[in-house]
Design a protein around this motif. Structure first.
Motif, PDB file in Angstrom:
ATOM      1  N   ASN A  50      20.852 -23.605  51.273  1.00 44.51           N
ATOM      2  CA  ASN A  50      19.924 -22.790  50.505  1.00 44.51           C
ATOM      3  C   ASN A  50      19.812 -21.359  51.031  1.00 44.51           C
ATOM      4  O   ASN A  50      19.135 -20.543  50.432  1.00 44.51           O
ATOM      5  CB  ASN A  50      18.533 -23.431  50.491  1.00 44.51           C
ATOM      6  N   THR A  51      20.426 -21.075  52.170  1.00 39.52           N
ATOM      7  CA  THR A  51      20.360 -19.724  52.709  1.00 39.52           C
ATOM      8  C   THR A  51      21.152 -18.774  51.813  1.00 39.52           C
ATOM      9  O   THR A  51      22.340 -19.012  51.545  1.00 39.52           O
ATOM     10  CB  THR A  51      20.947 -19.680  54.127  1.00 39.52           C
ATOM     11  N   PRO A  52      20.502 -17.739  51.291  1.00 40.41           N
ATOM     12  CA  PRO A  52      21.216 -16.842  50.371  1.00 40.41           C
ATOM     13  C   PRO A  52      22.311 -16.056  51.092  1.00 40.41           C
ATOM     14  O   PRO A  52      22.192 -15.729  52.281  1.00 40.41           O
ATOM     15  CB  PRO A  52      20.106 -15.912  49.864  1.00 40.41           C
ATOM     16  N   ASN A  53      23.367 -15.787  50.376  1.00 43.78           N
ATOM     17  CA  ASN A  53      24.453 -14.955  50.881  1.00 43.78           C
ATOM     18  C   ASN A  53      24.125 -13.510  50.542  1.00 43.78           C
ATOM     19  O   ASN A  53      24.092 -13.129  49.377  1.00 43.78           O
ATOM     20  CB  ASN A  53      25.770 -15.389  50.230  1.00 43.78           C
ATOM     21  N   LEU A  54      23.848 -12.689  51.557  1.00 45.26           N
ATOM     22  CA  LEU A  54      23.361 -11.328  51.340  1.00 45.26           C
ATOM     23  C   LEU A  54      24.416 -10.294  51.710  1.00 45.26           C
ATOM     24  O   LEU A  54      25.237 -10.525  52.602  1.00 45.26           O
ATOM     25  CB  LEU A  54      22.097 -11.078  52.160  1.00 45.26           C
ATOM     26  N   SER A  55      24.383  -9.172  51.003  1.00 47.88           N
ATOM     27  CA  SER A  55      25.232  -8.027  51.316  1.00 47.88           C
ATOM     28  C   SER A  55      24.367  -6.777  51.365  1.00 47.88           C
ATOM     29  O   SER A  55      23.287  -6.734  50.766  1.00 47.88           O
ATOM     30  CB  SER A  55      26.329  -7.840  50.262  1.00 47.88           C
ATOM     31  N   ASN A  56      24.855  -5.764  52.049  1.00 50.80           N
ATOM     32  CA  ASN A  56      24.120  -4.503  52.144  1.00 50.80           C
ATOM     33  C   ASN A  56      24.489  -3.568  50.999  1.00 50.80           C
ATOM     34  O   ASN A  56      25.661  -3.410  50.654  1.00 50.80           O
ATOM     35  CB  ASN A  56      24.421  -3.803  53.467  1.00 50.80           C
ATOM     36  N   LEU A  57      23.452  -2.967  50.422  1.00 52.75           N
ATOM     37  CA  LEU A  57      23.610  -1.871  49.474  1.00 52.75           C
ATOM     38  C   LEU A  57      23.083  -0.628  50.175  1.00 52.75           C
ATOM     39  O   LEU A  57      21.916  -0.577  50.571  1.00 52.75           O
ATOM     40  CB  LEU A  57      22.819  -2.142  48.195  1.00 52.75           C
ATOM     41  N   THR A  58      23.916   0.388  50.339  1.00 55.84           N
ATOM     42  CA  THR A  58      23.535   1.580  51.096  1.00 55.84           C
ATOM     43  C   THR A  58      23.409   2.773  50.164  1.00 55.84           C
ATOM     44  O   THR A  58      24.325   3.073  49.391  1.00 55.84           O
ATOM     45  CB  THR A  58      24.570   1.881  52.196  1.00 55.84           C
ATOM     46  N   LEU A  59      22.264   3.448  50.245  1.00 55.71           N
ATOM     47  CA  LEU A  59      21.995   4.631  49.436  1.00 55.71           C
ATOM     48  C   LEU A  59      22.058   5.869  50.320  1.00 55.71           C
ATOM     49  O   LEU A  59      21.452   5.909  51.397  1.00 55.71           O
ATOM     50  CB  LEU A  59      20.595   4.554  48.796  1.00 55.71           C
ATOM     51  N   ASP A  60      22.782   6.880  49.852  1.00 59.90           N
ATOM     52  CA  ASP A  60      22.839   8.168  50.537  1.00 59.90           C
ATOM     53  C   ASP A  60      22.611   9.239  49.467  1.00 59.90           C
ATOM     54  O   ASP A  60      23.555   9.711  48.825  1.00 59.90           O
ATOM     55  CB  ASP A  60      24.190   8.351  51.226  1.00 59.90           C
ATOM     56  N   LEU A  61      21.346   9.586  49.265  1.00 56.78           N
ATOM     57  CA  LEU A  61      20.936  10.405  48.129  1.00 56.78           C
ATOM     58  C   LEU A  61      20.468  11.768  48.616  1.00 56.78           C
ATOM     59  O   LEU A  61      19.892  11.890  49.694  1.00 56.78           O
ATOM     60  CB  LEU A  61      19.819   9.708  47.350  1.00 56.78           C
ATOM     61  N   ASP A  62      20.695  12.777  47.784  1.00 55.88           N
ATOM     62  CA  ASP A  62      20.391  14.151  48.179  1.00 55.88           C
ATOM     63  C   ASP A  62      19.391  14.761  47.197  1.00 55.88           C
ATOM     64  O   ASP A  62      19.537  14.617  45.980  1.00 55.88           O
ATOM     65  CB  ASP A  62      21.670  14.988  48.192  1.00 55.88           C
ATOM     66  N   GLY A  63      18.377  15.430  47.738  1.00 55.41           N
ATOM     67  CA  GLY A  63      17.475  16.206  46.903  1.00 55.41           C
ATOM     68  C   GLY A  63      16.217  15.510  46.453  1.00 55.41           C
ATOM     69  O   GLY A  63      15.378  16.124  45.793  1.00 55.41           O
ATOM     70  N   LEU A  64      16.044  14.226  46.772  1.00 58.68           N
ATOM     71  CA  LEU A  64      14.810  13.546  46.382  1.00 58.68           C
ATOM     72  C   LEU A  64      13.643  14.070  47.211  1.00 58.68           C
ATOM     73  O   LEU A  64      13.792  14.424  48.379  1.00 58.68           O
ATOM     74  CB  LEU A  64      14.933  12.039  46.582  1.00 58.68           C
ATOM     75  N   GLU A  65      12.471  14.095  46.588  1.00 60.06           N
ATOM     76  CA  GLU A  65      11.282  14.541  47.303  1.00 60.06           C
ATOM     77  C   GLU A  65      10.299  13.384  47.439  1.00 60.06           C
ATOM     78  O   GLU A  65      10.336  12.413  46.667  1.00 60.06           O
ATOM     79  CB  GLU A  65      10.614  15.695  46.572  1.00 60.06           C
ATOM     80  N   ALA A  66       9.442  13.463  48.443  1.00 55.07           N
ATOM     81  CA  ALA A  66       8.414  12.442  48.627  1.00 55.07           C
ATOM     82  C   ALA A  66       7.487  12.429  47.415  1.00 55.07           C
ATOM     83  O   ALA A  66       7.153  13.473  46.854  1.00 55.07           O
ATOM     84  CB  ALA A  66       7.630  12.713  49.909  1.00 55.07           C
ATOM     85  N   LEU A  67       7.058  11.226  47.020  1.00 58.65           N
ATOM     86  CA  LEU A  67       6.294  11.058  45.778  1.00 58.65           C
ATOM     87  C   LEU A  67       4.796  10.934  46.001  1.00 58.65           C
ATOM     88  O   LEU A  67       4.043  10.858  45.035  1.00 58.65           O
ATOM     89  CB  LEU A  67       6.793   9.819  45.030  1.00 58.65           C
ATOM     90  N   GLY A  68       4.347  10.909  47.246  1.00 62.02           N
ATOM     91  CA  GLY A  68       2.917  10.719  47.496  1.00 62.02           C
ATOM     92  C   GLY A  68       2.565   9.241  47.546  1.00 62.02           C
ATOM     93  O   GLY A  68       3.429   8.362  47.524  1.00 62.02           O
ATOM     94  N   ASP A  69       1.257   8.963  47.573  1.00 62.58           N
ATOM     95  CA  ASP A  69       0.795   7.595  47.776  1.00 62.58           C
ATOM     96  C   ASP A  69       0.854   6.734  46.518  1.00 62.58           C
ATOM     97  O   ASP A  69       0.878   5.510  46.615  1.00 62.58           O
ATOM     98  CB  ASP A  69      -0.646   7.604  48.299  1.00 62.58           C
ATOM     99  N   ASP A  70       0.875   7.333  45.351  1.00 59.50           N
ATOM    100  CA  ASP A  70       0.714   6.566  44.113  1.00 59.50           C
ATOM    101  C   ASP A  70       2.032   6.125  43.489  1.00 59.50           C
ATOM    102  O   ASP A  70       2.025   5.330  42.534  1.00 59.50           O
ATOM    103  CB  ASP A  70      -0.076   7.382  43.087  1.00 59.50           C
TER     104      ASP A  70
END
Length: 291
Positions: free
Chosen positions: A26-46
């Motif tokens: 039952n142990t799931p077979n997991l793989s990594n998804l890696t994001l390398d993104l440019d220009g995103l800004e912090a969105l605040g708490d909401d």
């Protein structure tokens, strides 16, 4: 008696082994998804960002994040990741009653069998052909001495005036917003979706004069009720006029990352005269996604 106890111990051992085997299966077979993104800004708490893979036409979340420091990796079901055809990044409420992606999708790209893809913000709109013009004028007051205190996105070189912005239609979840950055402080001229119509706050702006709502195009007169630290009427020469693209609902009272048009008002700008805008500092966001 000893024989019965021995059989009982064997039975317990068999059950333990069976449970262990079941757990392993039952142990799931997991793989990594890696994001390398440019220009995103912090969105605040909401609000937060959330990644999605599209598998057989259905969105599957790859995880939420608020940090905009990259690269970042997320564990995803290996089979689903291998079958994914598209990656999408959306902006979601921090407290979200909807399990699916919001309309505010900001980045996307197709895998097409590739282990790494380039994602971009063209699904919001393609701004490569965006152009803009504006005039300095204050049509909502009766004082001709304050004409440099208002900005309107229109072209009045012929009668009647026509819209001053040529902008693509935005995808759902986004709106345009005009800004005048005065002494480093961005002041909104209002949000809009159609440059051929007045903006959303045309009848409710607290900044305009008392002589009406102005022409039926996006724009603003900065006549009264100045924010703290500013004085209205003002002189917009030297200020920066910006058209941004904002999430809807908006995550912040400040301009969002996407700014397809911008222009510094010349010191010698003439009132009531068409002024062309320039390409803004950010018209597309990009990044890499690796599976």
């Amino acid at each position: 008696m000893i024989k019965n106890m021995f059989l009982a111990v064997l039975a317990v051992g068999f059950l333990a082994t069976s449970c262990s085997d079941d757990d392993d299966n039952n142990t799931p077979n997991l793989s990594n998804l890696t994001l390398d993104l440019d220009g995103l800004e912090a969105l605040g708490d909401d609000f937060v960002y959330e990644g999605w893979i599209i598998v057989d036409g259905a969105p599957i979340s790859t995880g939420r994040f608020s940090s905009v420091t990259f690269p970042q990796s997320f564990e995803v079901d290996a089979n689903q990741l291998a079958d994914a055809t598209t990656f999408v990044l959306s902006i979601e409420p921090t407290v979200d009653p909807d399990a699916g992606p919001a309309d505010t999708k900001i980045l996307a790209g197709d895998f097409n069998g590739n282990s790494q893809i380039i994602v971009n913000s063209n699904l919001v709109a393609d701004f490569s052909s965006a152009t803009g013009e504006y005039i300095l004028a204050t049509p909502t007051d009766t004082d001709d001495t304050n004409e440099a205190s208002g900005v309107w996105f229109l072209n009045n070189s012929a009668d009647p005036a026509v819209k001053g912005l040529e902008l693509p239609t935005l995808s759902a979840g986004w709106k345009y917003e005009g800004w005048a950055v005065i002494d480093g402080t961005p002041i909104s001229t209002g949000t809009f979706t159609d440059a051929d119509m007045a903006d959303d706050n045309a009848a409710t702006s607290v900044f305009k004069g008392d002589a009406g709502n102005g022409p039926g195009y996006p724009g603003e007169d900065f006549i009264q009720n100045a924010p703290s630290g500013l004085t209205f009427p003002t002189d917009l020469k030297g200020a920066t006029i910006v058209v941004s693209v904002e999430p809807y609902p908006d995550n912040s009272p400040a301009p969002f990352t996407l700014k397809p048009l911008a222009h510094v008002v010349p010191a010698d700008a003439a009132n009531h005269t068409v002024i062309p805008m320039s390409t803004g500092p950010v018209s597309v966001l990009v990044g890499a996604v690796k599976r």
